[in-house]
Design a protein around this motif. Structure first.
Motif, PDB file in Angstrom:
ATOM      1  N   UNK A   9     -16.418  -1.560  50.636  1.00 15.78           N
ATOM      2  CA  UNK A   9     -15.174  -1.400  49.884  1.00 15.78           C
ATOM      3  C   UNK A   9     -14.089  -0.836  50.786  1.00 15.78           C
ATOM      4  N   UNK A  10     -12.913  -0.651  50.202  1.00 18.20           N
ATOM      5  CA  UNK A  10     -11.775  -0.083  50.947  1.00 18.20           C
ATOM      6  C   UNK A  10     -12.097   1.309  51.465  1.00 18.20           C
ATOM      7  N   UNK A  51     -10.375  -5.363  47.467  1.00 15.80           N
ATOM      8  CA  UNK A  51     -10.833  -4.028  47.892  1.00 15.80           C
ATOM      9  C   UNK A  51     -12.342  -3.879  48.008  1.00 15.80           C
ATOM     10  N   UNK A  52     -13.099  -4.862  47.556  1.00 17.05           N
ATOM     11  CA  UNK A  52     -14.565  -4.710  47.636  1.00 17.05           C
ATOM     12  C   UNK A  52     -15.289  -6.055  47.597  1.00 17.05           C
ATOM     13  N   UNK A 100     -11.717   2.878  42.317  1.00 16.90           N
ATOM     14  CA  UNK A 100     -10.584   2.050  42.745  1.00 16.90           C
ATOM     15  C   UNK A 100      -9.638   2.794  43.679  1.00 16.90           C
ATOM     16  N   UNK A 101      -8.859   2.012  44.423  1.00 17.66           N
ATOM     17  CA  UNK A 101      -7.877   2.613  45.336  1.00 17.66           C
ATOM     18  C   UNK A 101      -6.846   3.405  44.516  1.00 17.66           C
ATOM     19  N   UNK A 107      -7.470  -3.358  36.416  1.00 13.54           N
ATOM     20  CA  UNK A 107      -7.591  -4.748  36.852  1.00 13.54           C
ATOM     21  C   UNK A 107      -9.026  -5.068  37.276  1.00 13.54           C
ATOM     22  N   UNK A 108      -9.691  -4.081  37.848  1.00 14.82           N
ATOM     23  CA  UNK A 108     -11.048  -4.296  38.368  1.00 14.82           C
ATOM     24  C   UNK A 108     -12.005  -4.736  37.253  1.00 14.82           C
ATOM     25  N   UNK A 109     -11.788  -4.228  36.044  1.00 15.45           N
ATOM     26  CA  UNK A 109     -12.677  -4.584  34.937  1.00 15.45           C
ATOM     27  C   UNK A 109     -12.632  -6.100  34.692  1.00 15.45           C
TER      28      UNK A 109
END
Lengths: 344, 259
Positions: A9-10, A51-52, A100-101, A107-109
C-alpha cells in the motif's frame, strides 16, 4: 481453513512499485480466477486501487496459500503477508477507511465491493471469502454510522464546499466567480461544480489565463475590470489573485451588496496576500473565510477522525473475533467451488 | 385527568429540550429523531388536554389566559410539525421545546389555572373562529421567533468561524431565511383572517382594535420591506423576535384587561 492477505500500500511501497503490481479493473476477475485455480488455493479476491494492491485468498493452510500467491506474483519482497485473524482485521480496516491515505474516506469501500463482485462473477470466491467480504461491508457500514470517522471536510476544497452547503443548502442554483487563476481556486471550483454549482465565471488580469481556466471548467471568462458587472448574480466569490493588496474591500463591496437584495455571499479567500479585506465579513449577508480558516476547519475534522480511531478499532476488533469464531467452528466438509476446480 | 395530561406534556417538552441540548453537547450527529418523538408525545397530550377542556367549557378552550397560553403552545407545536417537516428544520424542535415549556409553565402558574372550568354555551361561530385562528397565527409568529433566533445563532457561528455541533445541526442559513419569511406570511394571513372574524364577532372596542393593529402592523411592515428587499434577513430575524415579544405583550394586555 485459513485466510491470508498479501498486500502492498501507500504506507509500505512507493508509487513506482504499486503501479508495477497494479491490476486494471477489467482484469480483476480474470486474475482472481487464475489465482484461485492455483494449486493449494481455494478462493481469491484481488483489490487494486491507486493506493494499494492486495490479494486475499482462502484455502486449507496459510503456508500453501502464501506459496501459491508468491508463485503468481514473482518477487513478493515488498508485499506484507498477513495470515488468519491479521488478514481479516486488515480487510475490515481497509473497507472502513482506517488504512486510507485520507483517514475515513469512503471511496475505498466502493472499490473493494467492485473487486469482490468481479471475483465472485469470475467464480473465484466461495463460502469463506463470501462470508469474509460480506462481513467486511457490514463492518464498514457500522463504522460509518456509529462513529464520526467520515465526518467533516479534511481538505481546503471540501471545507469550502461544506461551508457553501451550510450557507445555501443545495448548490445547484449557485453561481461562482474566481478572481485570479490559482490552482487551489481551480480545485475548489471543481469541488463546487461536483456538488452542483450552476455557473463558473473566471476573471483574471491576464485575460488569456482567465479564458484557459474558464475553458477547463466549462465556465465563462470575464475581463478583470468588468467582474463587478456580474456581481448581482453571484453567490460564491473565490479570491486567488497575486495582487499585493486587497482587491475586494468593504467600501467596494458594501454598495454592491445593497444591489443584491437579500442573497447571502460566500467569500473564499485563497490568496496570500489576501484578496479580501477582513472587514468585508462585517457586512450583512457576507461570510468570509480565508485560507487559514479553511485549513483550520480541515485540520479540526482530521483531528476528530483521529479521535474516532479508538472507537473504530474496538468495533472492528469485535467483528474480527466473531468472524474468527465462525471460521473455527466445525462444519460439514463442502466440495470446492466447481468453477475454480475447473480452472485447476 | 386533563391536568395530568398538561403536566406530563410540559415534562415532555422539558425533556425534549434537555435531550437536544445533551445530544448537541455530546456531538451526536442527528438528535432530531428522539426530539421529534418527544415533541409528538407532548403534542398528543396537549391535544388530549384541550379536547377534555373543550368538553368541560362547552366551546373552544380559550376562555381565560391560562387556556389561551395552552392553546397557543399547541398551535406552536402544530405549526412546528407542519413547517419542520416541509423545510427539514430538524433543530427547530430544540428551539421550539423550551418556548413551549416556558409558555405552559407560565400558564400553569397563573391563578386561572386552578379555577374550575365553567360550562358556557358557545357565543357563535365568529367569536370562536376569531379566537382560534388568531391564536394559530400567534403560533406561527412564535415559530417565526424561533426561526429568527436560529438564524441569528447560525449567522453568528458562520461569521465567527465557530463550527461546533450547533452549527452542524442548524439548517443552511439561506433556507432559514426563506422559512422565516414563509412562517411570518402564514401567521400574517391567519391573523388578518382572525381580525376579520373578530370584526364580525363584534369585537369593536377601541382598546381591542388598538392592540390588534399593534400586533398586525409590525408584521405587515416587515413583509412589505422584505418584498421591497429593503431589509436584510438578519434584520428580519431580529424584527421577528421583537414583533413576537410585542404580540405576547398585547396578548397579556388582552387577558389582563379582560378585553
Amino acid at each position: 481453513m485459513d485466510i491470508v492477505c498479501l498486500g502492498l500500500s501507500h504506507k509500505t511501497a512507493p508509487v513506482e512499485l504499486r503501479e508495477k503490481f497494479a491490476v486494471a479493473d477489467g482484469h480483476l476477475g480474470e486474475v482472481a480466477a487464475r489465482v484461485a485455480g492455483s494449486p493449494g488455493m481455494g478462493e481469491a479476491v484481488v483489490v487494486s486501487t491507486c493506493n494499494r494492491v492486495e490479494y486475499y485468498a482462502a484455502g486449507e493452510d496459510a503456508a500453501s496459500l502464501v506459496a501459491a500467491l508468491s508463485a503468481h506474483l514473482g518477487d513478493v519482497s515488498a508485499f506484507r503477508a498477513m495470515r488468519g485473524e491479521e488478514s481479516v482485521r486488515h480487510l475490515f480496516r481497509v473497507v472502513s477507511g482506517v488504512e486510507s491515505m485520507v483517514l475515513g474516506e469512503t471511496e475505498i469501500l466502493g472499490q473493494v465491493k467492485k473487486a469482490y463482485q468481479t471475483a465472485q462473477q469470475a467464480g473465484a470466491t466461495s463460502r469463506h471469502l463470501n462470508k469474509l467480504f460480506q462481513r467486511a461491508f457490514n463492518v464498514a457500514k457500522e463504522v460509518r454510522t456509529q462513529t464520526s470517522i467520515t465526518r467533516g471536510a479534511v481538505s481546503v476544497g471540501s471545507a469550502a464546499v461544506e461551508l457553501a452547503a451550510k450557507i445555501f443548502g443545495k448548490l445547484d442554483h449557485c453561481n461562482v466567480m474566481i478572481l485570479g487563476a490559482g490552482e487551489t481556486a481551480e480545485m475548489t471550483a471543481r469541488a463546487l461544480q461536483l456538488r452542483g454549482a450552476r455557473a463558473i465565471f473566471v476573471s483574471n488580469r491576464t485575460y488569456e489565463r482567465a479564458q484557459a481556466l474558464a475553458g477547463a471548467l466549462g465556465g465563462k471568462a470575464i475581463h478583470f475590470d468588468e467582474w463587478e458587472g456580474e456581481f448581482e448574480g453571484l453567490d460564491i466569490l473565490i479570491g486567488s489573485t497575486g495582487a499585493p493588496h486587497a482587491v475586494v474591500t468593504q467600501a467596494r463591496l458594501g454598495p454592491l451588496m445593497a444591489r443584491r437584495a437579500d442573497r447571502p455571499l460566500f467569500c473564499i479567500d485563497l490568496a496570500v496576500p489576501r484578496d479580501f479585506e477582513p472587514a468585508v465579513n462585517d457586512l450583512d449577508g457576507v461570510y468570509l473565510y480565508d485560507i487559514d480558516a479553511l485549513q483550520g476547519i480541515a485540520d479540526a475534522s482530521l483531528q476528530v477522525r483521529r479521535q474516532e480511531l479508538v472507537r473504530c478499532e474496538e468495533l472492528i476488533e469485535r467483528h474480527v473475533r466473531e468472524f474468527g469464531e465462525w471460521l473455527a467452528a466445525p462444519r460439514p466438509v463442502m466440495p470446492m467451488n466447481p468453477r475454480t476446480e475447473g480452472v485447476k | 385527568m386533563e391536568r395530568w395530561f398538561l403536566i406530563v406534556s410540559t415534562v415532555f417538552f422539558f425533556l425534549g429540550f434537555a435531550y437536544s441540548m445533551f445530544a448537541l453537547g455530546a456531538g451526536v450527529a442527528r438528535p432530531s429523531r428522539w426530539s421529534f418523538a418527544i415533541m409528538l408525545a407532548g403534542f398528543v397530550l396537549q391535544t388530549g388536554f384541550l379536547h377534555l377542556r373543550g368538553q368541560a367549557v362547552g366551546r373552544c378552550p380559550v376562555t381565560n389566559l391560562f387556556e389561551v397560553l395552552i392553546f397557543l403552545s399547541w398551535a406552536v407545536v402544530l405549526l412546528y410539525f407542519a413547517v419542520g417537516g416541509a423545510y427539514r428544520l430538524s433543530l427547530l424542535g430544540t428551539f421550539t421545546a423550551p418556548l413551549v415549556f416556558m409558555l405552559q409553565t407560565v400558564a400553569q402558574l397563573l391563578p386561572a389555572a386552578n379555577a374550575e372550568p365553567v360550562y358556557k354555551k358557545s357565543a357563535g361561530m365568529w367569536p370562536e373562529l376569531h379566537a382560534a385562528v388568531s391564536l394559530v397565527a400567534y403560533g406561527a409568529f412564535a415559530l417565526a421567533c424561533v426561526a429568527g433566533v436560529m438564524y441569528l445563532v447560525q449567522e453568528r457561528l458562520l461569521k465567527r468561524h465557530r463550527l461546533n455541533s450547533f452549527y452542524e445541526n442548524l439548517p443552511p442559513i439561506a433556507e432559514l431565511a426563506v422559512a422565516l419569511h414563509r412562517v411570518i406570511l402564514v401567521g400574517f394571513v391567519l391573523l388578518s383572517l382572525g381580525l376579520v372574524a373578530g370584526f364580525f364577532a363584534g369585537h369593536t372596542a377601541a382598546a381591542t382594535i388598538f392592540l390588534a393593529v399593534a400586533v398586525w402592523l409590525p408584521y405587515a411592515a416587515l413583509l412589505f420591506l422584505r418584498t421591497l428587499h429593503r431589509v436584510s434577513p438578519r434584520r428580519i430575524a431580529w424584527l421577528s423576535v421583537g414583533a413576537f415579544v410585542l404580540a405576547l405583550a398585547a396578548l397579556g394586555a388582552l387577558g389582563f384587561f379582560h378585553l
